[in-house]
Design an enzyme around this catalytic site. Structure first.
Site, PDB file in Angstrom:
ATOM      1  N   LYS A   1      27.405  38.334  49.777  1.00 49.07           N
ATOM      2  CA  LYS A   1      28.544  38.821  50.568  1.00 49.07           C
ATOM      3  C   LYS A   1      28.282  38.705  52.064  1.00 49.07           C
ATOM      4  O   LYS A   1      27.145  38.521  52.506  1.00 49.07           O
ATOM      5  CB  LYS A   1      28.861  40.273  50.174  1.00 49.07           C
ATOM      6  CG  LYS A   1      29.501  40.332  48.794  1.00 49.07           C
ATOM      7  CD  LYS A   1      30.064  41.676  48.449  1.00 49.07           C
ATOM      8  CE  LYS A   1      30.792  41.588  47.094  1.00 49.07           C
ATOM      9  NZ  LYS A   1      31.209  42.899  46.590  1.00 49.07           N
TER      10      LYS A   1
ATOM     11  N   ARG B   1      25.527  43.396  40.063  1.00 46.90           N
ATOM     12  CA  ARG B   1      26.408  42.249  39.767  1.00 46.90           C
ATOM     13  C   ARG B   1      26.001  41.115  40.696  1.00 46.90           C
ATOM     14  O   ARG B   1      26.143  41.237  41.909  1.00 46.90           O
ATOM     15  CB  ARG B   1      27.861  42.682  39.997  1.00 46.90           C
ATOM     16  CG  ARG B   1      28.895  41.633  39.708  1.00 46.90           C
ATOM     17  CD  ARG B   1      30.303  42.173  39.995  1.00 46.90           C
ATOM     18  NE  ARG B   1      31.304  41.156  39.687  1.00 46.90           N
ATOM     19  CZ  ARG B   1      31.681  40.198  40.534  1.00 46.90           C
ATOM     20  NH1 ARG B   1      31.141  40.115  41.739  1.00 46.90           N
ATOM     21  NH2 ARG B   1      32.592  39.306  40.174  1.00 46.90           N
TER      22      ARG B   1
HETATM   23  C1  9MG Z   1      34.938  41.398  41.253  1.00 43.83           C
HETATM   24  N1  9MG Z   1      34.006  41.907  42.245  1.00 43.83           N
HETATM   25  C2  9MG Z   1      33.654  41.301  43.413  1.00 43.83           C
HETATM   26  N2  9MG Z   1      32.792  42.085  44.083  1.00 43.83           N
HETATM   27  C3  9MG Z   1      32.593  43.187  43.306  1.00 43.83           C
HETATM   28  C4  9MG Z   1      31.826  44.352  43.445  1.00 43.83           C
HETATM   29  O1  9MG Z   1      31.109  44.578  44.538  1.00 43.83           O
HETATM   30  N3  9MG Z   1      31.855  45.267  42.469  1.00 43.83           N
HETATM   31  C5  9MG Z   1      32.618  45.075  41.361  1.00 43.83           C
HETATM   32  N4  9MG Z   1      32.608  46.033  40.416  1.00 43.83           N
HETATM   33  N5  9MG Z   1      33.384  43.984  41.179  1.00 43.83           N
HETATM   34  C6  9MG Z   1      33.358  43.069  42.145  1.00 43.83           C
END
Ligand code: 9MG
Length: 285
Positions: free
Chosen positions: A228, A262
């Site tokens: 990010k 994630r």
């Molecule tokens: C779909 N998505 C993109 N970034 C995310 C994040 O930080 N958390 C979650 N739960 N989904 C995300």
């Protein structure tokens, strides 16, 4: 008295009870042509399935399939297009041996995905869209309720908080109350502060530094920092060169109580967590 720590050591995800006694890696499978970090190359069904299998081989504990881009400024996708991207991949991966999470905010997609065999719904809107709660309440799927200020198209314009940690905590508590009032068992719920979703870089890092306060709510914390802009803002690296920064941020989150990370870079994150886990938990003479 409720034992809060017990609640965050497992997450019911449909067919699976995900053991969270150690941190778990959720591999990102973008099924969108405009995916921000892979240039859209995994948007066809075959490529998406192949990418998912690669992430499984690298050690992913669960997969998050998404048919609509959530990056700032991304265009909305119709229900039909999202279903056409996601459903064939669920069918192909249904028996892959790990829980399949679907990243969607559309109630109709949630229902169809669960009918097709998905185990978890990851909703960046925190189940606030009309019909979302009802779409998931009656099933046994896992849920990720994420905080977002505003909406993806405009959320990074001018994020504002009284106190970002307090505001996110309050929001997540309200969503938990709504979910449980709708009949969702506490053991199905995970929470996510939503890094990058309506937050400035300093707000993101303050949330990361104080993530233990979100973990103290007693629900498994899921985080997404992978590649990010908060990583790029500190490292100065382009999206494709943010692996080391992303792994470091994921470890910081785990150190502060995150239980599911994630990520795009599954192999590197799995290795890093093995080392972290050995330092933290493996007894040595
Ligand atoms: C779909 N998505 C993109 N970034 C995310 C994040 O930080 N958390 C979650 N739960 N989904 C995300």
């Amino acid at each position: 008295m409720t034992d809060l720590s017990a609640r965050s050591t497992a997450l019911r995800c449909g067919r699976y009870l995900l053991d969270l006694s150690r941190p778990r890696v959720m591999g990102i499978v973008n099924l969108t042509p405009d995916s921000f970090s892979d240039g859209g190359k995994h948007h066809t069904v075959d490529a998406g399935v192949a990418h998912a299998r690669q992430l499984l081989a690298e050690g992913a504990d669960l997969l998050d399939l998404g048919g609509e881009s959530t990056r700032p400024g991304a265009a909305e996708v119709s229900e039909a297009d999202e279903l056409a991207r996601v459903l064939p991949v669920i069918h192909a991966l249904r028996d892959c041996g790990v829980p399949l999470s679907i990243d969607t905010a559309k109630p109709a997609v949630m229902r169809a995905a669960l009918d097709a065999g998905a185990d978890m719904i990851n909703d960046i809107w925190g189940f606030r869209q009309p019909g979302a709660l009802e779409a998931v309440a009656g099933s046994n799927c896992g849920l990720c309720a994420m905080h977002m200020q505003g909406e993806p198209r405009t959320m990074q314009t001018a994020p504002e908080y009284d106190d970002v940690v307090e505001d996110v905590l309050r929001f997540l508590q309200v969503q938990v109350a709504r979910l449980e009032a709708a009949g969702v068992a506490p053991g199905r719920i995970s929470l996510d502060p939503g890094f990058g979703f309506g937050k400035t870089v300093p707000q993101n890092y303050r949330l990361l530094r104080e993530l233990d306060r979100i973990a103290a709510l007693g629900y498994p914390v899921l985080i997404g920092v992978s590649r990010k802009s908060m990583i790029g803002a500190v490292t100065g690296k382009a999206v494709g060169d943010r692996m080391a920064g992303s792994v470091a941020a994921a470890l910081s989150a785990v150190q502060r109580g995150a239980r599911i990370v994630r990520v795009h870079d599954v192999a590197a994150t799995v290795d890093a967590l093995k080392i972290w886990d050995t330092v933290e938990t493996v007894a040595t003479p």
